[in-house]
Design a protein around this motif. Structure first.
Motif, PDB file in Angstrom:
ATOM      1  N   MET A   1     -58.794 -26.051 -26.931  1.00 22.14           N
ATOM      2  CA  MET A   1     -58.692 -26.251 -28.360  1.00 22.14           C
ATOM      3  C   MET A   1     -59.778 -27.234 -28.814  1.00 22.14           C
ATOM      4  SD  MET A   1     -55.349 -27.382 -30.619  1.00 22.14           S
ATOM      5  CE  MET A   1     -54.270 -26.245 -29.762  1.00 22.14           C
ATOM      6  N   GLN A   2     -60.564 -26.822 -29.794  1.00 25.93           N
ATOM      7  CA  GLN A   2     -61.653 -27.653 -30.280  1.00 25.93           C
ATOM      8  C   GLN A   2     -61.130 -28.685 -31.287  1.00 25.93           C
ATOM      9  OE1 GLN A   2     -64.821 -27.290 -28.950  1.00 25.93           O
ATOM     10  NE2 GLN A   2     -63.665 -25.893 -27.624  1.00 25.93           N
ATOM     11  N   ALA A   3     -61.926 -29.730 -31.503  1.00 27.10           N
ATOM     12  CA  ALA A   3     -61.515 -30.809 -32.408  1.00 27.10           C
ATOM     13  C   ALA A   3     -61.229 -30.283 -33.812  1.00 27.10           C
ATOM     14  CB  ALA A   3     -62.583 -31.895 -32.443  1.00 27.10           C
ATOM     15  N   GLY A   4     -62.041 -29.335 -34.269  1.00 32.01           N
ATOM     16  CA  GLY A   4     -61.817 -28.775 -35.596  1.00 32.01           C
ATOM     17  C   GLY A   4     -60.482 -28.066 -35.704  1.00 32.01           C
ATOM     18  N   GLU A   5     -60.067 -27.393 -34.636  1.00 31.94           N
ATOM     19  CA  GLU A   5     -58.766 -26.730 -34.620  1.00 31.94           C
ATOM     20  C   GLU A   5     -57.641 -27.762 -34.629  1.00 31.94           C
ATOM     21  OE1 GLU A   5     -58.775 -22.879 -32.031  1.00 31.94           O
ATOM     22  OE2 GLU A   5     -60.056 -24.344 -31.026  1.00 31.94           O
ATOM     23  N   VAL A   6     -57.792 -28.806 -33.834  1.00 32.79           N
ATOM     24  CA  VAL A   6     -56.793 -29.874 -33.808  1.00 32.79           C
ATOM     25  C   VAL A   6     -56.656 -30.506 -35.182  1.00 32.79           C
ATOM     26  CG1 VAL A   6     -56.252 -32.162 -32.874  1.00 32.79           C
ATOM     27  CG2 VAL A   6     -57.103 -30.362 -31.351  1.00 32.79           C
ATOM     28  N   GLU A   7     -57.789 -30.729 -35.822  1.00 31.32           N
ATOM     29  CA  GLU A   7     -57.792 -31.379 -37.138  1.00 31.32           C
ATOM     30  C   GLU A   7     -56.941 -30.604 -38.141  1.00 31.32           C
ATOM     31  OE1 GLU A   7     -61.162 -32.830 -40.364  1.00 31.32           O
ATOM     32  OE2 GLU A   7     -61.727 -32.476 -38.276  1.00 31.32           O
ATOM     33  N   GLN A   8     -56.980 -29.273 -38.060  1.00 30.27           N
ATOM     34  CA  GLN A   8     -56.226 -28.453 -39.012  1.00 30.27           C
ATOM     35  C   GLN A   8     -54.718 -28.639 -38.895  1.00 30.27           C
ATOM     36  OE1 GLN A   8     -57.578 -26.678 -41.576  1.00 30.27           O
ATOM     37  NE2 GLN A   8     -59.385 -27.779 -40.829  1.00 30.27           N
ATOM     38  N   PHE A   9     -54.254 -29.060 -37.748  1.00 28.82           N
ATOM     39  CA  PHE A   9     -52.817 -29.278 -37.565  1.00 28.82           C
ATOM     40  C   PHE A   9     -52.307 -30.484 -38.345  1.00 28.82           C
ATOM     41  CE2 PHE A   9     -53.391 -26.510 -33.885  1.00 28.82           C
ATOM     42  CZ  PHE A   9     -52.202 -25.814 -33.849  1.00 28.82           C
ATOM     43  N   PHE A  10     -53.215 -31.371 -38.727  1.00 26.27           N
ATOM     44  CA  PHE A  10     -52.784 -32.620 -39.352  1.00 26.27           C
ATOM     45  C   PHE A  10     -53.473 -32.866 -40.697  1.00 26.27           C
ATOM     46  CE2 PHE A  10     -52.414 -33.019 -34.722  1.00 26.27           C
ATOM     47  CZ  PHE A  10     -51.040 -33.175 -34.623  1.00 26.27           C
ATOM     48  N   GLN A  11     -53.794 -31.789 -41.389  1.00 27.20           N
ATOM     49  CA  GLN A  11     -54.387 -31.893 -42.723  1.00 27.20           C
ATOM     50  C   GLN A  11     -53.288 -32.015 -43.770  1.00 27.20           C
ATOM     51  OE1 GLN A  11     -57.608 -31.909 -44.048  1.00 27.20           O
ATOM     52  NE2 GLN A  11     -58.316 -32.273 -41.956  1.00 27.20           N
ATOM     53  N   GLN A  12     -53.326 -33.108 -44.527  1.00 24.46           N
ATOM     54  CA  GLN A  12     -52.381 -33.328 -45.616  1.00 24.46           C
ATOM     55  C   GLN A  12     -53.177 -33.562 -46.894  1.00 24.46           C
ATOM     56  OE1 GLN A  12     -49.160 -33.127 -45.513  1.00 24.46           O
ATOM     57  NE2 GLN A  12     -48.389 -33.659 -43.485  1.00 24.46           N
ATOM     58  N   ASN A  13     -53.057 -32.636 -47.824  1.00 24.15           N
ATOM     59  CA  ASN A  13     -53.768 -32.764 -49.104  1.00 24.15           C
ATOM     60  C   ASN A  13     -55.265 -32.999 -48.905  1.00 24.15           C
ATOM     61  OD1 ASN A  13     -51.316 -32.544 -50.625  1.00 24.15           O
ATOM     62  ND2 ASN A  13     -50.884 -34.688 -50.157  1.00 24.15           N
ATOM     63  N   GLY A  14     -55.829 -32.271 -47.950  1.00 28.23           N
ATOM     64  CA  GLY A  14     -57.265 -32.346 -47.729  1.00 28.23           C
ATOM     65  C   GLY A  14     -57.736 -33.519 -46.898  1.00 28.23           C
ATOM     66  N   ALA A  15     -56.809 -34.332 -46.400  1.00 28.02           N
ATOM     67  CA  ALA A  15     -57.183 -35.499 -45.592  1.00 28.02           C
ATOM     68  C   ALA A  15     -56.473 -35.431 -44.240  1.00 28.02           C
ATOM     69  CB  ALA A  15     -56.820 -36.790 -46.310  1.00 28.02           C
ATOM     70  N   TYR A  16     -57.086 -36.054 -43.243  1.00 30.32           N
ATOM     71  CA  TYR A  16     -56.486 -36.098 -41.905  1.00 30.32           C
ATOM     72  C   TYR A  16     -55.432 -37.189 -41.877  1.00 30.32           C
ATOM     73  CZ  TYR A  16     -56.157 -36.181 -36.792  1.00 30.32           C
ATOM     74  OH  TYR A  16     -55.707 -36.121 -35.505  1.00 30.32           O
ATOM     75  N   ARG A  17     -54.228 -36.805 -41.442  1.00 28.84           N
ATOM     76  CA  ARG A  17     -53.155 -37.794 -41.321  1.00 28.84           C
ATOM     77  C   ARG A  17     -52.288 -37.427 -40.123  1.00 28.84           C
ATOM     78  NH1 ARG A  17     -48.317 -39.429 -45.578  1.00 28.84           N
ATOM     79  NH2 ARG A  17     -47.563 -41.234 -44.407  1.00 28.84           N
ATOM     80  N   PHE A  18     -52.389 -38.222 -39.084  1.00 22.93           N
ATOM     81  CA  PHE A  18     -51.616 -38.002 -37.865  1.00 22.93           C
ATOM     82  C   PHE A  18     -50.533 -39.066 -37.760  1.00 22.93           C
ATOM     83  CE2 PHE A  18     -50.733 -39.446 -33.568  1.00 22.93           C
ATOM     84  CZ  PHE A  18     -50.393 -38.273 -32.910  1.00 22.93           C
ATOM     85  N   ALA A  19     -49.334 -38.650 -37.354  1.00 23.25           N
ATOM     86  CA  ALA A  19     -48.263 -39.620 -37.088  1.00 23.25           C
ATOM     87  C   ALA A  19     -47.307 -39.044 -36.054  1.00 23.25           C
ATOM     88  CB  ALA A  19     -47.501 -39.972 -38.366  1.00 23.25           C
ATOM     89  N   ARG A  20     -46.927 -39.894 -35.111  1.00 24.01           N
ATOM     90  CA  ARG A  20     -45.914 -39.535 -34.122  1.00 24.01           C
ATOM     91  C   ARG A  20     -44.801 -40.587 -34.212  1.00 24.01           C
ATOM     92  NH1 ARG A  20     -49.336 -41.254 -28.642  1.00 24.01           N
ATOM     93  NH2 ARG A  20     -48.961 -43.525 -28.766  1.00 24.01           N
ATOM     94  N   TRP A  21     -43.718 -40.331 -33.517  1.00 22.57           N
ATOM     95  CA  TRP A  21     -42.599 -41.273 -33.523  1.00 22.57           C
ATOM     96  C   TRP A  21     -42.997 -42.567 -32.825  1.00 22.57           C
ATOM     97  CZ3 TRP A  21     -37.697 -40.719 -35.685  1.00 22.57           C
ATOM     98  CH2 TRP A  21     -37.419 -39.474 -36.248  1.00 22.57           C
ATOM     99  N   GLY A  22     -42.614 -43.676 -33.434  1.00 25.57           N
ATOM    100  CA  GLY A  22     -42.889 -44.974 -32.834  1.00 25.57           C
ATOM    101  C   GLY A  22     -41.654 -45.620 -32.244  1.00 25.57           C
ATOM    102  N   ARG A  23     -40.556 -44.910 -32.253  1.00 25.27           N
ATOM    103  CA  ARG A  23     -39.280 -45.422 -31.729  1.00 25.27           C
ATOM    104  C   ARG A  23     -38.510 -44.266 -31.100  1.00 25.27           C
ATOM    105  NH1 ARG A  23     -36.366 -47.577 -36.946  1.00 25.27           N
ATOM    106  NH2 ARG A  23     -38.442 -48.448 -37.301  1.00 25.27           N
ATOM    107  N   PRO A  24     -37.520 -44.555 -30.266  1.00 25.76           N
ATOM    108  CA  PRO A  24     -36.716 -43.472 -29.694  1.00 25.76           C
ATOM    109  C   PRO A  24     -36.039 -42.648 -30.783  1.00 25.76           C
ATOM    110  CG  PRO A  24     -36.352 -45.509 -28.491  1.00 25.76           C
ATOM    111  CD  PRO A  24     -37.153 -45.878 -29.709  1.00 25.76           C
ATOM    112  N   ILE A  25     -35.874 -41.369 -30.521  1.00 23.40           N
ATOM    113  CA  ILE A  25     -35.283 -40.452 -31.491  1.00 23.40           C
ATOM    114  C   ILE A  25     -33.769 -40.403 -31.298  1.00 23.40           C
ATOM    115  CG2 ILE A  25     -35.170 -38.034 -32.209  1.00 23.40           C
ATOM    116  CD1 ILE A  25     -38.129 -37.799 -31.436  1.00 23.40           C
ATOM    117  N   VAL A  26     -33.052 -40.533 -32.416  1.00 22.17           N
ATOM    118  CA  VAL A  26     -31.587 -40.491 -32.401  1.00 22.17           C
ATOM    119  C   VAL A  26     -31.155 -39.391 -33.377  1.00 22.17           C
ATOM    120  CG1 VAL A  26     -29.453 -41.784 -32.724  1.00 22.17           C
ATOM    121  CG2 VAL A  26     -31.530 -42.980 -31.971  1.00 22.17           C
ATOM    122  N   PRO A  27     -30.848 -38.203 -32.867  1.00 22.74           N
ATOM    123  CA  PRO A  27     -30.521 -37.091 -33.774  1.00 22.74           C
ATOM    124  C   PRO A  27     -29.046 -37.040 -34.165  1.00 22.74           C
ATOM    125  CG  PRO A  27     -30.657 -36.281 -31.532  1.00 22.74           C
ATOM    126  CD  PRO A  27     -30.931 -37.764 -31.469  1.00 22.74           C
TER     127      PRO A  27
END
Length: 203
Positions: A1-27
């Motif tokens: 997977m190329q960087a450009g493809e990865v970038e498309q996964f995290f496009q929000q309103n035309g800008a790159y925005r990545f976020a993952r969980w910073g704490r344990p998940i409690v469902p």
């Protein structure tokens, strides 16, 4: 997977925005029977394990931080106590979801560093979703909650594929989730150069 493809996964309103969980998940899951509850939690556990992240029994700040609601109709949201504190103007949201014919809606909350601290997901079980096996729905919800994906994240590459009659993560999506939780990477990023670092880890 190329960087450009990865970038498309995290496009929000035309800008790159990545976020993952910073704490344990409690469902916590609402609106399903015991058998379906086990499937939903099993799907979450499988994706969290894939990511190398953690789950917990309780979140010290929120109690539960991943709330999944399964509904028959969006109007049911107006009867959920305290929902306006999470979603704001619930009647307006319901009207928008009905107008779009949506069958899913999710929203994230972030901590001061930009990491995910909570996710609220709502699934209206319309005919399209009702025709799917419960395991498929559960796995799909888990994938969508593990990262704050962009609007068109799965337009070119589906999150799930058929593997001998059972749903499984698309291999490249699974690799991207694993890469996203590399401990050497930050929990959040707003610079597209982050996509280069992700792409280098997608194996």
């Amino acid at each position: 997977m190329q960087a450009g493809e990865v970038e498309q996964f995290f496009q929000q309103n035309g800008a790159y925005r990545f976020a993952r969980w910073g704490r344990p998940i409690v469902p916590v899951v609402f609106g399903v029977d015991d058998a379906s509850l086990a499937l939903v939690k099993g799907g979450i556990e499988a994706v969290v394990l894939l990511a190398g992240h953690k789950m917990a029994e309780t979140d010290p700040e929120l109690g539960a931080n991943l709330l999944l609601f399964f509904l028959r109709d969006w109007d049911e949201l107006t009867a959920v106590p305290g929902l306006s504190e999470m979603l704001g103007d619930v009647p307006s949201l319901v009207a928008r979801l009905q107008a779009r014919g949506a069958n899913q809606y999710r929203t994230f909350r972030f901590d001061d560093g930009g990491a995910i601290k909570a996710c609220f997901a709502f699934v209206r079980m319309d005919a399209a979703l009702a025709d799917l096996p419960a395991e498929t729905v559960a796995l799909g919800q888990a994938v969508h909650a593990i990262l704050a994906w962009g609007e068109g994240a799965f337009a070119e590459r589906p999150a799930l594929v058929d593997a001998q009659g059972a749903a499984a993560l698309h291999p490249e999506v699974a690799a991207l989730i694993r890469a996203a939780y590399d401990p050497l990477l930050p929990n959040a990023a707003a610079d597209a150069s982050h996509a280069l670092r992700l792409a280098a880890r997608v194996l």
